[in-house]
Write a protein that holds these residues in place. Structure first.
Motif, PDB file in Angstrom:
ATOM      1  N   PRO A 176      68.791 -37.239   5.092  1.00 28.16           N
ATOM      2  CA  PRO A 176      68.634 -35.999   4.328  1.00 28.16           C
ATOM      3  C   PRO A 176      68.790 -36.161   2.819  1.00 28.16           C
ATOM      4  O   PRO A 176      68.318 -35.310   2.060  1.00 28.16           O
ATOM      5  CB  PRO A 176      69.728 -35.091   4.898  1.00 28.16           C
ATOM      6  CG  PRO A 176      70.745 -36.023   5.463  1.00 28.16           C
ATOM      7  CD  PRO A 176      69.971 -37.188   5.985  1.00 28.16           C
ATOM      8  N   ALA A 177      69.452 -37.259   2.378  1.00 26.78           N
ATOM      9  CA  ALA A 177      69.622 -37.463   0.933  1.00 26.78           C
ATOM     10  C   ALA A 177      68.391 -38.085   0.283  1.00 26.78           C
ATOM     11  O   ALA A 177      68.307 -38.156  -0.948  1.00 26.78           O
ATOM     12  CB  ALA A 177      70.840 -38.355   0.676  1.00 26.78           C
ATOM     13  N   ASN A 178      67.437 -38.524   1.084  1.00 27.91           N
ATOM     14  CA  ASN A 178      66.220 -39.131   0.567  1.00 27.91           C
ATOM     15  C   ASN A 178      65.467 -38.107  -0.285  1.00 27.91           C
ATOM     16  O   ASN A 178      65.261 -36.959   0.120  1.00 27.91           O
ATOM     17  CB  ASN A 178      65.352 -39.595   1.733  1.00 27.91           C
ATOM     18  CG  ASN A 178      64.159 -40.430   1.314  1.00 27.91           C
ATOM     19  OD1 ASN A 178      63.575 -40.237   0.250  1.00 27.91           O
ATOM     20  ND2 ASN A 178      63.783 -41.379   2.166  1.00 27.91           N
ATOM     21  N   ALA A 179      65.032 -38.518  -1.471  1.00 24.98           N
ATOM     22  CA  ALA A 179      64.307 -37.605  -2.371  1.00 24.98           C
ATOM     23  C   ALA A 179      63.029 -37.072  -1.745  1.00 24.98           C
ATOM     24  O   ALA A 179      62.493 -36.044  -2.190  1.00 24.98           O
ATOM     25  CB  ALA A 179      63.986 -38.329  -3.681  1.00 24.98           C
ATOM     26  N   ALA A 180      62.538 -37.740  -0.710  1.00 22.32           N
ATOM     27  CA  ALA A 180      61.321 -37.276  -0.029  1.00 22.32           C
ATOM     28  C   ALA A 180      61.511 -35.886   0.569  1.00 22.32           C
ATOM     29  O   ALA A 180      60.545 -35.136   0.745  1.00 22.32           O
ATOM     30  CB  ALA A 180      60.936 -38.261   1.077  1.00 22.32           C
ATOM     31  N   TRP A 181      62.768 -35.525   0.877  1.00 26.18           N
ATOM     32  CA  TRP A 181      63.041 -34.241   1.528  1.00 26.18           C
ATOM     33  C   TRP A 181      63.505 -33.169   0.554  1.00 26.18           C
ATOM     34  O   TRP A 181      63.925 -32.092   0.983  1.00 26.18           O
ATOM     35  CB  TRP A 181      64.087 -34.425   2.623  1.00 26.18           C
ATOM     36  CG  TRP A 181      63.743 -35.525   3.572  1.00 26.18           C
ATOM     37  CD1 TRP A 181      64.392 -36.714   3.715  1.00 26.18           C
ATOM     38  CD2 TRP A 181      62.649 -35.553   4.491  1.00 26.18           C
ATOM     39  NE1 TRP A 181      63.766 -37.483   4.660  1.00 26.18           N
ATOM     40  CE2 TRP A 181      62.697 -36.796   5.156  1.00 26.18           C
ATOM     41  CE3 TRP A 181      61.630 -34.653   4.819  1.00 26.18           C
ATOM     42  CZ2 TRP A 181      61.765 -37.159   6.135  1.00 26.18           C
ATOM     43  CZ3 TRP A 181      60.714 -35.013   5.784  1.00 26.18           C
ATOM     44  CH2 TRP A 181      60.782 -36.245   6.429  1.00 26.18           C
ATOM     45  N   GLU A 182      63.424 -33.421  -0.739  1.00 26.80           N
ATOM     46  CA  GLU A 182      63.825 -32.408  -1.711  1.00 26.80           C
ATOM     47  C   GLU A 182      62.967 -31.159  -1.553  1.00 26.80           C
ATOM     48  O   GLU A 182      61.727 -31.239  -1.501  1.00 26.80           O
ATOM     49  CB  GLU A 182      63.694 -32.950  -3.134  1.00 26.80           C
ATOM     50  CG  GLU A 182      64.168 -31.970  -4.191  1.00 26.80           C
ATOM     51  CD  GLU A 182      64.044 -32.535  -5.606  1.00 26.80           C
ATOM     52  OE1 GLU A 182      64.287 -31.781  -6.554  1.00 26.80           O
ATOM     53  OE2 GLU A 182      63.702 -33.733  -5.729  1.00 26.80           O
ATOM     54  N   ALA A 183      63.618 -30.001  -1.431  1.00 26.99           N
ATOM     55  CA  ALA A 183      62.929 -28.720  -1.254  1.00 26.99           C
ATOM     56  C   ALA A 183      61.987 -28.758  -0.048  1.00 26.99           C
ATOM     57  O   ALA A 183      60.920 -28.142  -0.055  1.00 26.99           O
ATOM     58  CB  ALA A 183      62.161 -28.322  -2.514  1.00 26.99           C
TER      59      ALA A 183
END
Length: 612
Positions: A448-455
């Motif tokens: 979940p901390a992966n930037a791919a999942w931002e917003a």
């Protein structure tokens, strides 16, 4: 829809910005120092997408009024009854009045005004521009004249090639290219911009939507599926025969017909050809044909055998307790009757307990309870559920809605392996001994901390047991296509900027699946959900990297690969992908929504049955 969004009267400002951005032809930047007198409509339209007279004052432009729009983008169309010999130059033109026009169809008019290029949706949309006359001074010369005969848009008139390649020197734009209407479909339609056109009896390929518009095809054989739609099977299969239909008659005066995919719009539909941001070239009907019902029915999948596991995925379109009970009941009935009560059901777009109210609420237990109660009332199983509440406002979707994925499962058929500790920010991982993989957290979120999942929605992983066999299910809702240019963009090929995020998301899920397979080579893993991308996309390619997954939709004939209908194209957005351990399966895209004017969701659910 474009008719509900008025065009700004300050269109010249849009043109100036477009010129500064290099989107419009540099030849159009000539200052309007002198009024151009005696020009004809085809002189204004020119042989490219941008008028050679843009920004100029013109006087004495004559034509016959062919259509009047009294709502939305108010104005009217005129056409020169004496065409020139150049097929690239349109003889029609939209006149933007901002207020309700005072002219009538059949009026012969003489106009003074400013030639402008309006970009529906704004410059950043990538849309082509609409040539029009703004701030008109109108003189009605005579009334009751015959409307110029329509140009028939027919199978043989629309080229099979869709669009020319954009000019690299112009950033991939086709704006400055001379139109080739006998070679490219987009050029053909552009050469008729503002012209009075007609289509004969045509098959409906996009159901009537809430904005009173539908889609037909003038090429009934083009990538047809057996239910009547036309399939978008590659980036080169744009389906050139599609055309959007709207009505110039306000719906208060004449309700717009309700049509499903596969119905027929019979008789003659005739009116000016417009261009708008919600579909591009649109026949704005002065005369609208009659819908003939072809009897399309909703599908039902087969019931799983007792030793088969049925796993489904369904985007329920922003479901929350404030929705009417009728929506819950209809969705529940579909789960029971059309999906045959699958053993595991991954839901997308479950909203929090008060929906779009943005007050910090993130729990969705009331939403899920209302849905599972409705399923029981419809005769289905008493599903249990698992999910993880997101952080407030961190997962995209409707503001305040806090959408997330939820697992429903039938405890009489399958059990859920609970491993505590999963929350919005803690990542689950893969562990295992003696060739048996397991999740450290179940349910748990993937990276979940992966930037791919931002917003964006984070994948939800769960560990199930069916007849003694562990099955891993990963429920997804990848980033939307928001920000992508449409297939009618002036950039060809269009810019699809949203793909970059989904590519990263797919890589993250693929890596997680590989972690499972590295521990247990024959593990049963299903990656399910609203992938928001096609089976031929780079997203799907990244998901399947290293043969870690197989897109089950590819087991279907090409004509049956779709879960969504957009602008008359039947296409894949929802998927179920299988790991190599899932050797034999049956896959079904259950068509109950996307092809119908009356929808419980805009997506069709997917079901996969297999024997673990």
């Amino acid at each position: 829809m474009s008719s509900s969004i008025p065009r700004s009267a300050a269109v010249s400002a849009v043109v100036a910005a477009a010129l500064a951005a290099g989107l419009l032809a540099s030849s159009s930047s000539a200052a309007a120092e002198d009024a151009a007198a005696g020009v004809r409509i085809h002189d204004i339209q020119g042989t490219t997408r941008v008028s050679p007279l843009v920004g100029k004052q013109v006087t004495g432009v004559t034509g016959i009024v062919t259509g009047v729009r009294t709502y939305g983008s108010r104005g009217f169309w005129i056409q020169d009854p004496e065409a020139d010999a150049d097929p690239a130059t349109s003889e029609g033109l939209f006149v933007f009045t901002s207020s309700v026009p005072t002219v009538a169809v059949g009026d012969a008019v003489s106009l003074n005004g400013t030639v402008t290029e309006y970009v529906p949706g704004g410059l950043n949309s990538g849309n082509q521009s609409l040539t029009q006359l703004s701030k008109p001074v109108i003189t009605v010369v005579s009334k009751g004249n015959a409307v110029p005969a329509p140009v028939t848009i027919a199978p043989w008139s629309v080229p099979d090639a869709y669009a020319p390649e954009g000019d690299p020197a112009a950033g991939g734009s086709i704006n400055g290219l001379t139109l080739a209407p006998e070679t490219y479909a987009l050029d053909y339609y552009e050469s008729l911009e503002g012209t009075n056109v007609r289509v004969g009896t045509s098959r409906v390929v996009g159901a009537t939507d809430p904005y009173s518009e539908l889609w037909v095809t003038v090429k009934p054989w083009e990538n047809r599926n057996w239910r009547g739609g036309t399939v978008y099977g590659s980036y080169e299969s744009q389906n050139t025969g599609r055309l959007q239909i709207q009505s110039l008659t306000p719906i208060a005066q004449q309700p717009f017909p309700k049509a499903n995919v596969g119905d027929w719009l019979t008789g003659t539909t005739e009116g000016p050809l417009d261009f708008n941001q919600f579909g591009g070239y649109t026949l704005t009907a002065r005369t609208l044909g009659t819908v003939e019902d072809n009897g399309l029915e909703r599908e039902s999948t087969d019931k799983q055998h007792k030793n088969e596991l049925a796993v489904a995925t369904y985007n329920v379109e922003n479901l929350d307790p404030t929705d009417p009970q009728e929506k819950f009941d209809a969705l529940a009935k579909a789960v029971v009757d059309n999906l045959a009560s699958p053993d595991i059901l991954a839901l997308e777009e479950i909203q929090d307990n008060n929906g779009a109210k943005n007050d910090g609420t993130v729990a969705a237990d009331l939403t899920v309870k209302k849905f599972t109660d409705a399923i029981v009332a419809a005769g289905g199983p008493a599903y249990e559920w698992r999910s993880i509440d997101p952080q407030n406002g961190k997962d995209g979707g409707e503001p305040g809605g806090n959408i997330r994925q939820v697992f429903l499962f039938n405890p009489e058929r399958v059990s859920f392996t609970d491993r505590a500790g999963g929350d919005a920010t803690t990542a689950t991982a893969v562990t295992g001994t003696k060739g048996r993989a397991a999740l450290t957290l179940s349910p748990g979120r993937i990276d979940p901390a992966n930037a791919a999942w931002e917003a964006s929605r984070k994948p939800l992983a769960g560990e199930f047991v069916f007849r003694g066999r562990t099955v891993f299910v990963i429920a997804n809702h990848f980033g939307s296509k928001g920000g992508d240019e449409s297939i009618v963009s002036h950039h060809q090929p269009p810019n699809r900027s949203s793909e970059a995020k989904r590519l990263l998301q797919a890589q993250a899920v693929n890596a997680f699946v590989k972690d499972i397979i590295a521990v247990e080579k024959q593990a049963d893993v299903l990656v399910v959900g609203d992938i928001n991308d096609f089976e031929f996309s780079g997203t799907t390619e990244a998901l399947t990297d290293g043969d870690a997954l197989y897109p089950a939709v590819k087991s279907l004939p090409r004509s049956e690969r779709y879960s969504y209908v957009y602008q008359g194209n039947s296409q894949v957005l929802d998927q179920i992908l299988t790991s190599p351990g899932v050797h034999h399966f049956e896959y079904d895209s259950v068509h109950i929504n996307a092809e119908f004017a009356d929808q419980d969701s805009d997506h069709d659910p997917q079901v996969l049955r297999f024997r673990p």
